[in-house]
Design an enzyme around this catalytic site. Sequence first.
Site, PDB file in Angstrom:
ATOM      1  N   CYS A  18       5.263  -2.357  -5.719  1.00 49.78           N
ATOM      2  CA  CYS A  18       5.004  -1.922  -4.340  1.00 49.78           C
ATOM      3  C   CYS A  18       6.167  -2.443  -3.514  1.00 49.78           C
ATOM      4  O   CYS A  18       6.577  -3.604  -3.680  1.00 49.78           O
ATOM      5  CB  CYS A  18       3.694  -2.531  -3.837  1.00 49.78           C
ATOM      6  SG  CYS A  18       3.420  -2.262  -2.082  1.00 49.78           S
ATOM      7  N   ASP A  73       9.827   6.021   2.621  1.00 46.11           N
ATOM      8  CA  ASP A  73       8.757   5.099   2.222  1.00 46.11           C
ATOM      9  C   ASP A  73       7.649   5.245   3.253  1.00 46.11           C
ATOM     10  O   ASP A  73       7.863   5.799   4.337  1.00 46.11           O
ATOM     11  CB  ASP A  73       9.280   3.650   2.206  1.00 46.11           C
ATOM     12  CG  ASP A  73       8.183   2.653   1.814  1.00 46.11           C
ATOM     13  OD1 ASP A  73       7.317   3.006   0.993  1.00 46.11           O
ATOM     14  OD2 ASP A  73       8.176   1.526   2.342  1.00 46.11           O
ATOM     15  N   SER A  74       6.472   4.741   2.908  1.00 45.29           N
ATOM     16  CA  SER A  74       5.375   4.782   3.858  1.00 45.29           C
ATOM     17  C   SER A  74       5.640   3.864   5.053  1.00 45.29           C
ATOM     18  O   SER A  74       4.996   3.993   6.082  1.00 45.29           O
ATOM     19  CB  SER A  74       4.081   4.367   3.169  1.00 45.29           C
ATOM     20  OG  SER A  74       4.250   3.091   2.593  1.00 45.29           O
ATOM     21  N   GLU A 124       3.100  -6.786   6.457  1.00 45.85           N
ATOM     22  CA  GLU A 124       3.208  -6.066   7.738  1.00 45.85           C
ATOM     23  C   GLU A 124       3.064  -7.039   8.914  1.00 45.85           C
ATOM     24  O   GLU A 124       3.662  -6.856   9.966  1.00 45.85           O
ATOM     25  CB  GLU A 124       2.119  -4.987   7.843  1.00 45.85           C
ATOM     26  CG  GLU A 124       2.275  -3.833   6.872  1.00 45.85           C
ATOM     27  CD  GLU A 124       3.277  -2.780   7.312  1.00 45.85           C
ATOM     28  OE1 GLU A 124       3.499  -2.656   8.516  1.00 45.85           O
ATOM     29  OE2 GLU A 124       3.856  -2.114   6.430  1.00 45.85           O
ATOM     30  N   CYS A 137       8.913   4.414  -2.501  1.00 49.72           N
ATOM     31  CA  CYS A 137       7.516   4.022  -2.316  1.00 49.72           C
ATOM     32  C   CYS A 137       6.850   4.209  -3.676  1.00 49.72           C
ATOM     33  O   CYS A 137       6.908   5.303  -4.249  1.00 49.72           O
ATOM     34  CB  CYS A 137       6.866   4.927  -1.271  1.00 49.72           C
ATOM     35  SG  CYS A 137       5.081   4.729  -1.121  1.00 49.72           S
ATOM     36  N   HIS A 162       6.526  -3.403  -0.609  1.00 51.70           N
ATOM     37  CA  HIS A 162       6.297  -4.542   0.286  1.00 51.70           C
ATOM     38  C   HIS A 162       6.389  -5.882  -0.452  1.00 51.70           C
ATOM     39  O   HIS A 162       6.695  -6.899   0.149  1.00 51.70           O
ATOM     40  CB  HIS A 162       4.906  -4.468   0.917  1.00 51.70           C
ATOM     41  CG  HIS A 162       4.800  -3.508   2.053  1.00 51.70           C
ATOM     42  ND1 HIS A 162       5.028  -2.165   1.912  1.00 51.70           N
ATOM     43  CD2 HIS A 162       4.463  -3.693   3.353  1.00 51.70           C
ATOM     44  CE1 HIS A 162       4.840  -1.573   3.080  1.00 51.70           C
ATOM     45  NE2 HIS A 162       4.495  -2.473   3.964  1.00 51.70           N
TER      46      HIS A 162
HETATM   47  N1  DGL Z   1       5.239   1.569   0.178  1.00 50.44           N
HETATM   48  C1  DGL Z   1       3.999   1.469  -0.543  1.00 50.44           C
HETATM   49  C2  DGL Z   1       4.270   1.336  -2.045  1.00 50.44           C
HETATM   50  O1  DGL Z   1       5.357   0.975  -2.466  1.00 50.44           O
HETATM   51  C3  DGL Z   1       3.173   0.287  -0.097  1.00 50.44           C
HETATM   52  C4  DGL Z   1       2.513   0.427   1.224  1.00 50.44           C
HETATM   53  C5  DGL Z   1       1.486   1.532   1.279  1.00 50.44           C
HETATM   54  O2  DGL Z   1       0.350   1.354   0.802  1.00 50.44           O
HETATM   55  O3  DGL Z   1       1.829   2.543   1.839  1.00 50.44           O
HETATM   56  O4  DGL Z   1       3.391   1.595  -2.811  1.00 50.44           O
END
Ligand code: DGL
Length: 258
Positions: free
Chosen positions: A180, A7-8, A148, A71, A182
């Site tokens: 998303c 994931d990011s 975050e 992600c 998050h």
């Molecule tokens: N993990 C990203 C997603 O699920 C969200 C955070 C990002 O913008 O990197 O889209």
Amino acid sequence: MSIGIFDSGIGGLTVFKAILKDFPDADIFYLGDTARVPYGNKSKETIIRYSLECATFLKKNFDINLLIVACNTASSYAVETLKNYLNIPVIDVINPGVEYALQVSKTKKIGVIGTQATIRSGSYQKLLQKNGAKVYSKPCPLFVPLVEEGRIKGQITRLIIKDYLQEIIDEGIDTLILGCTHYPLLKEEILNLYPYLNIVDSTNTINNYIKKFSVSLQNNSNQKIFITDEAPSFYTLKNLLLPEIPLEKVELSQICTL
Ligand code: DGL
């Protein structure tokens, strides 16, 4: 057999936790690209390159046999490229979320929220519409920094949620997909405001997708989390969700190989 997840940043840990519930003995290696988060405001080309780099790190170092793209932004743009490049099964987080939303929605009026890039890609909208749903989508870019920063509850958070969501709520949706990774952390406050909504994300059904590949996942519980930079919020969430899994930092130079 081992699973790679990337994931990011921190959000994919919710996916990791969901997978562990059904596959506690699996070897699982997670990479959170905390040095380069967010992906959601990047171009398609950059999202694909970052995704390839994360996946390559996991494949090279742990010989993973299954990749979970935890992600939504990467799932919206990079899955086909990852499949071609890695030659192993790749599971995205879009299909499981859509499948579950279609199961629980009575009115088939479904809302989808995600990053700018995810909503722009139309990945959720196309899949839902193909299955007869009426879709109302909205990018919610401020949700990622809120999470975050650990601001998952409180007045400011509720105000921002309302500001983004009221418009699609007024369309009469009965189900909201958190597109998303998050966003599940904001679920409690979203439900406080809109208690009648079905709130879904990929963690409801992702394990069914893993089972489809019938890979043997009885391993030695060799599990590890890697991050590409220091991230205080990552430690907080990691300790909350997966306190027992060891964490290590990996230099970005080891990831940026393409
Ligand atoms: N993990 C990203 C997603 O699920 C969200 C955070 C990002 O913008 O990197 O889209």
